[in-house]
Scaffold this motif. Structure first.
Motif, PDB file in Angstrom:
ATOM      1  N   UNK A 164      37.385  21.908  11.372  1.00  0.00           N
ATOM      2  CA  UNK A 164      36.071  21.489  10.878  1.00  0.00           C
ATOM      3  C   UNK A 164      36.165  20.119  10.211  1.00  0.00           C
ATOM      4  N   UNK A 165      37.174  19.951   9.353  1.00  0.00           N
ATOM      5  CA  UNK A 165      37.352  18.670   8.678  1.00  0.00           C
ATOM      6  C   UNK A 165      37.639  17.561   9.690  1.00  0.00           C
ATOM      7  N   UNK A 167      36.736  17.486  12.792  1.00  0.00           N
ATOM      8  CA  UNK A 167      35.489  17.237  13.523  1.00  0.00           C
ATOM      9  C   UNK A 167      34.612  16.267  12.730  1.00  0.00           C
ATOM     10  N   UNK A 168      34.472  16.547  11.429  1.00  0.00           N
ATOM     11  CA  UNK A 168      33.652  15.681  10.580  1.00  0.00           C
ATOM     12  C   UNK A 168      34.209  14.263  10.554  1.00  0.00           C
ATOM     13  N   UNK A 172      31.449  12.046  13.092  1.00  0.00           N
ATOM     14  CA  UNK A 172      30.250  11.764  12.295  1.00  0.00           C
ATOM     15  C   UNK A 172      30.399  10.446  11.562  1.00  0.00           C
ATOM     16  N   UNK A 173      29.244   9.889  11.211  1.00  0.00           N
ATOM     17  CA  UNK A 173      29.241   8.697  10.368  1.00  0.00           C
ATOM     18  C   UNK A 173      28.558   9.065   9.074  1.00  0.00           C
ATOM     19  N   UNK A 245      23.423  17.596  22.155  1.00  0.00           N
ATOM     20  CA  UNK A 245      22.323  17.388  21.195  1.00  0.00           C
ATOM     21  C   UNK A 245      20.984  17.302  21.911  1.00  0.00           C
ATOM     22  N   UNK A 249      21.315  21.788  21.010  1.00  0.00           N
ATOM     23  CA  UNK A 249      22.342  22.625  20.378  1.00  0.00           C
ATOM     24  C   UNK A 249      22.501  22.177  18.940  1.00  0.00           C
ATOM     25  N   UNK A 250      22.662  23.132  18.032  1.00  0.00           N
ATOM     26  CA  UNK A 250      22.865  22.751  16.628  1.00  0.00           C
ATOM     27  C   UNK A 250      24.269  22.178  16.462  1.00  0.00           C
ATOM     28  N   UNK A 251      24.472  21.435  15.367  1.00  0.00           N
ATOM     29  CA  UNK A 251      25.771  20.804  15.149  1.00  0.00           C
ATOM     30  C   UNK A 251      26.890  21.839  15.056  1.00  0.00           C
ATOM     31  N   UNK A 252      26.570  22.946  14.398  1.00  0.00           N
ATOM     32  CA  UNK A 252      27.583  23.991  14.265  1.00  0.00           C
ATOM     33  C   UNK A 252      27.964  24.576  15.621  1.00  0.00           C
ATOM     34  N   UNK A 253      26.922  24.703  16.479  1.00  0.00           N
ATOM     35  CA  UNK A 253      27.157  25.229  17.819  1.00  0.00           C
ATOM     36  C   UNK A 253      28.012  24.265  18.638  1.00  0.00           C
ATOM     37  N   UNK A 255      30.235  22.287  17.439  1.00  0.00           N
ATOM     38  CA  UNK A 255      31.609  22.476  16.945  1.00  0.00           C
ATOM     39  C   UNK A 255      32.238  23.722  17.551  1.00  0.00           C
ATOM     40  N   UNK A 256      31.504  24.802  17.510  1.00  0.00           N
ATOM     41  CA  UNK A 256      32.077  26.099  17.872  1.00  0.00           C
ATOM     42  C   UNK A 256      32.234  26.282  19.375  1.00  0.00           C
ATOM     43  N   UNK A 257      31.241  25.836  20.147  1.00  0.00           N
ATOM     44  CA  UNK A 257      31.282  26.105  21.589  1.00  0.00           C
ATOM     45  C   UNK A 257      31.764  24.936  22.435  1.00  0.00           C
TER      46      UNK A 257
ATOM     47  N   UNK B  20      25.804  30.321  11.947  1.00  0.00           N
ATOM     48  CA  UNK B  20      25.075  29.153  12.432  1.00  0.00           C
ATOM     49  C   UNK B  20      23.708  29.023  11.758  1.00  0.00           C
ATOM     50  N   UNK B  27      20.782  21.413   8.593  1.00  0.00           N
ATOM     51  CA  UNK B  27      20.755  20.245   9.488  1.00  0.00           C
ATOM     52  C   UNK B  27      19.369  19.603   9.506  1.00  0.00           C
ATOM     53  N   UNK B  33      23.947  13.242  10.994  1.00  0.00           N
ATOM     54  CA  UNK B  33      25.191  12.588  10.583  1.00  0.00           C
ATOM     55  C   UNK B  33      25.748  13.139   9.270  1.00  0.00           C
ATOM     56  N   UNK B  36      28.437  16.025   8.570  1.00  0.00           N
ATOM     57  CA  UNK B  36      29.870  15.776   8.348  1.00  0.00           C
ATOM     58  C   UNK B  36      30.321  16.270   6.983  1.00  0.00           C
ATOM     59  N   UNK B  39      30.995  19.944   7.136  1.00  0.00           N
ATOM     60  CA  UNK B  39      32.221  20.329   7.847  1.00  0.00           C
ATOM     61  C   UNK B  39      33.477  20.011   7.045  1.00  0.00           C
ATOM     62  N   UNK B  40      33.429  18.937   6.284  1.00  0.00           N
ATOM     63  CA  UNK B  40      34.631  18.544   5.559  1.00  0.00           C
ATOM     64  C   UNK B  40      34.714  19.257   4.210  1.00  0.00           C
TER      65      UNK B  40
END
Lengths: 347, 329
Positions: A164-165, A167-168, A172-173, A245, A249-253, A255-257, B20, B27, B33, B36, B39-40
């Motif tokens: 997860x970390x 991925x972030x 991401x920005x 996107x 799809x959600x951001x978590x999705x 990541x996960x899928x 989720x 979100x 953005x 992040x 997630x961190x």
């Protein structure tokens, strides 16, 4: 085999450097293998055999036999007569330098021989009780259970949290991203031995002292893991994430899928390392855990050898148990492990 | 088996759908953005609790005294912990110090570090060069030499304790060759020798792999050219391999120093806690004993010793980073 051993880079002749190289490799292999092999062989010996000196190579035990007219089993000895003839006899008793023996075929008659003429017969015998006794009579079953729990849970959390970390930090920005990344990397340089005292105090503050979760939580966030996974995720094209996107799809999705399955090779390497780290951990569990029912295998084994320092047959058997999983993992996955270490410099 | 894993995965996937839900809501609130941060966050929480906070606490505790664990119950004592640790008649003679155990540990660690780092570097370099010459069997021998690295310190300590025991294999060999039976781990100098030996045995494979990676990065055509010129392999090593490898070796050497200063685990198991006497007591063991296993738990003093060791390691780390940067050019 001989052809393999004698082949050289210059065809035909074997020069002094080749000989020295092979000498080094052979010697090194022996130095590495002999103590381990010796511990493994000794772990299968009976208590008496372990404590006898000079030691025997192969686990053996004495041969006993039932002889008519005697209540107890008698030990079997090889009798070498003065004329060189040999015969197997059963020992009845030994007084001074004389031994009273009996011929096993004619048990009614005993006779005396000098003990210098007889040697005890032994046959190969593996004492598997060394492995089962500690599990039943001591707490080793609990230790193993605790270690498996810590290893499995910590590895799953390591994979989830660090990916997860990563991925972030790779996709991401957001403000402070680089600062966070540098902060995580800087912990790579900070060894546990420097912060073990206050880290334990934090554990006490969280009420996790003498608790397996205290062992787990302190170890799951690893800079190595974040770094390794981030480098891998940087190679995943951003278009893939953008496309997801667009499909709402959600951001978590995502990541996960999407991201997690694509990282499978890097996750596998981290999982291998995590399993080995957690299985072998010593200093941190030693600090956190204080009651035997919470000991991991390494801590329990160390405590056992301090307390029962003469029970080497049990100590060695449990030592083999402690090295077995790591050995199997290495035998199966050695290519990934050596390449992972050489590539990233982690251990 | 396959059905089972598919089943487990479907359960996990369903669970993740619940996880989720709140993230979708978040979100919408903060935008894509800034996700992040989410997630961190778990990672940063753990790092803060178990790394950043302890660093701060180590420094804070080093300036407090008493035996209370909670920081607000501890009196501020300024530099007293440091001055007591450093209070010595002569730094060369631990017996002249207020905390003679600390200085014994410093002396032991110093000698251990010097011998272990040198020994490991030389052995790993030779092994890496020999492995690099191989055309076949390279992977096999690389694995053999690396295997001990994966063992646990307890396992390594016990295997060697058994090997060196009074009735151990080594004594059997010594007696066989007409020598005298020695209880190696109870004699001061023998035990020190074996602690260094076992450490080299344990960790050499790791450094061999790193040096090997450095060797493989040296372009092959330099050797080809040397071979055409008829340069002997021995000369190639001194004139090509060693100079080109030196930047790498320096980084490895400092890494070795950093690791050696922190010696504890396998030495502690092998020598039953630093024995005979204090012949193998090292700094980490001093910190561990002062904070955790003595009757009066002196967290302040242990933290002060940690801070001193941390400073030494920081200096070594900065040197390493500087060397690593230089090695890249």
């Amino acid at each position: 085999m001989l052809k393999f051993l004698t082949r050289t880079r210059h065809h035909g002749k074997m020069d002094i450097t080749d000989i020295l190289s092979w000498l080094w490799l052979t010697l090194g292999t022996a130095v590495i293998a002999i103590p381990i092999a010796w511990a493994m062989l000794s772990s299968l010996k009976t208590e008496a055999e372990v404590n006898s000196f000079p030691p025997s190579l192969i686990p053996q035990s004495t041969v006993n036999t039932q002889v008519e007219g005697y209540d107890k089993d008698l030990s079997v000895w090889q009798w070498t007569k003065t004329d060189g003839e040999t015969k197997q006899v059963a020992l009845v008793r030994r007084i001074g330098i004389k031994a009273t023996v009996v011929d096993m075929d004619k048990p009614e008659k005993t006779f005396q021989v000098p003990i210098s003429e007889i040697t005890q017969l032994k046959d190969v015998h593996f004492q598997w009780q060394n492995y089962t006794d500690p599990l039943e009579r001591f707490d080793f079953f609990t230790y193993i259970k605790n270690t498996v729990f810590v290893t499995v849970v910590a590895t799953i959390l390591t994979l989830l949290l660090n990916s997860m970390a990563a991925f972030a930090l790779s996709k991401y920005k957001f403000r402070g991203k680089n600062a966070i990344f540098m902060l995580i990397l800087s912990t790579l340089m900070l060894p546990l031995s420097v912060i073990m005292v206050p880290a334990f105090i934090v554990i006490v503050g969280l009420n996790l002292a003498d608790n397996l979760w205290g062992v787990i939580f302190a170890t799951v966030a690893t800079p190595t893991g974040v770094f390794m996974l981030r480098q891998y995720m940087l190679t995943i094209p951003d278009d893939l994430i953008e496309a997801a996107r667009v499909d709402a799809a959600s951001e978590f999705r995502i990541y996960w899928r999407i991201v997690l399955p694509l990282c499978a090779p890097a996750l596998a390497v981290l999982a291998i390392f995590s399993v080995i780290w957690r299985w072998n951990d010593f200093l941190w569990p030693l600090i956190v855990l204080s009651s035997p029912e919470n000991y991991t295998l390494q801590i329990g084994l160390n405590a056992f050898q301090g307390q029962f320092s003469v029970e080497w047959h049990y100590i060695l058997a449990m030592t083999v148990i402690a090295l077995l999983p790591v050995t199997i993992v290495f035998l199966v996955l050695q290519k990934y492990i050596t390449e992972g270490v050489a590539g990233s410099g982690v251990k | 088996m396959k059905n089972l894993s598919a089943f487990l995965f479907s359960i996990l996937d369903r669970f993740m759908r619940f996880v989720e839900l709140p993230t979708v809501y978040l979100q919408k609130k903060i935008g894509v953005q800034r996700m992040g941060y989410l997630f961190v966050a778990p990672n940063m929480v753990l790092f803060s609790l178990f790394v950043f906070l302890p660093v701060g606490l180590a420094i804070a505790y080093a300036f407090t005294g008493g035996t209370n664990m909670l920081i607000w119950d501890r009196p501020f004592v300024g530099l007293e912990n440091f001055s007591r640790l450093l209070n010595c008649g002569s730094y060369m003679n631990p017996a002249s110090c207020e905390f003679d155990l600390f200085w014994t540990a410093v002396h032991n660690t110093w000698w251990y570090t010097l011998l272990n780092a040198t020994g490991t570097l030389v052995m790993a370099l030779i092994t890496a060069v020999v492995l690099n010459r191989l055309t076949k069997g390279k992977a096999l021998f690389r694995s053999i030499f690396f295997y001990p690295v994966l063992l646990s310190p307890v396992v390594v300590g016990l295997i060697w304790k058994w090997f060196l025991a009074r009735d151990g294999l080594l004594n059997a060999l010594v007696l066989d060759l007409g020598g005298e039976r020695t209880i190696f781990l109870l004699e001061v100098w023998w035990s020190r020798f074996w602690v260094v030996y076992v450490s080299i045995w344990f960790h050499m494979g790791f450094f061999t792999l790193i040096i090997l990676a450095g060797l493989q990065a040296i372009p092959r055509d330099i050797y080809e050219a040397a071979k055409v010129d008829g340069t002997s392999e021995w000369r190639q090593f001194w004139r090509i391999t060693l100079p080109l490898l030196t930047p790498n070796l320096l980084v490895v050497a400092v890494l070795l120093l950093i690791r050696s200063v922190q010696v504890f685990d396998e030495a502690w198991v092998l020598t039953d806690g630093g024995g005979p006497g204090t012949a193998n007591t090292f700094i980490v063991q001093f910190i561990y004993q002062t904070a955790f296993s003595s009757e009066v738990r002196l967290y302040g003093l242990a933290s002060a010793a940690s801070v001193l060791m941390g400073l030494a390691l920081l200096a070594l780390t900065l040197i390493q980073v500087w060397l690593a940067k230089k090695a890249e050019y």
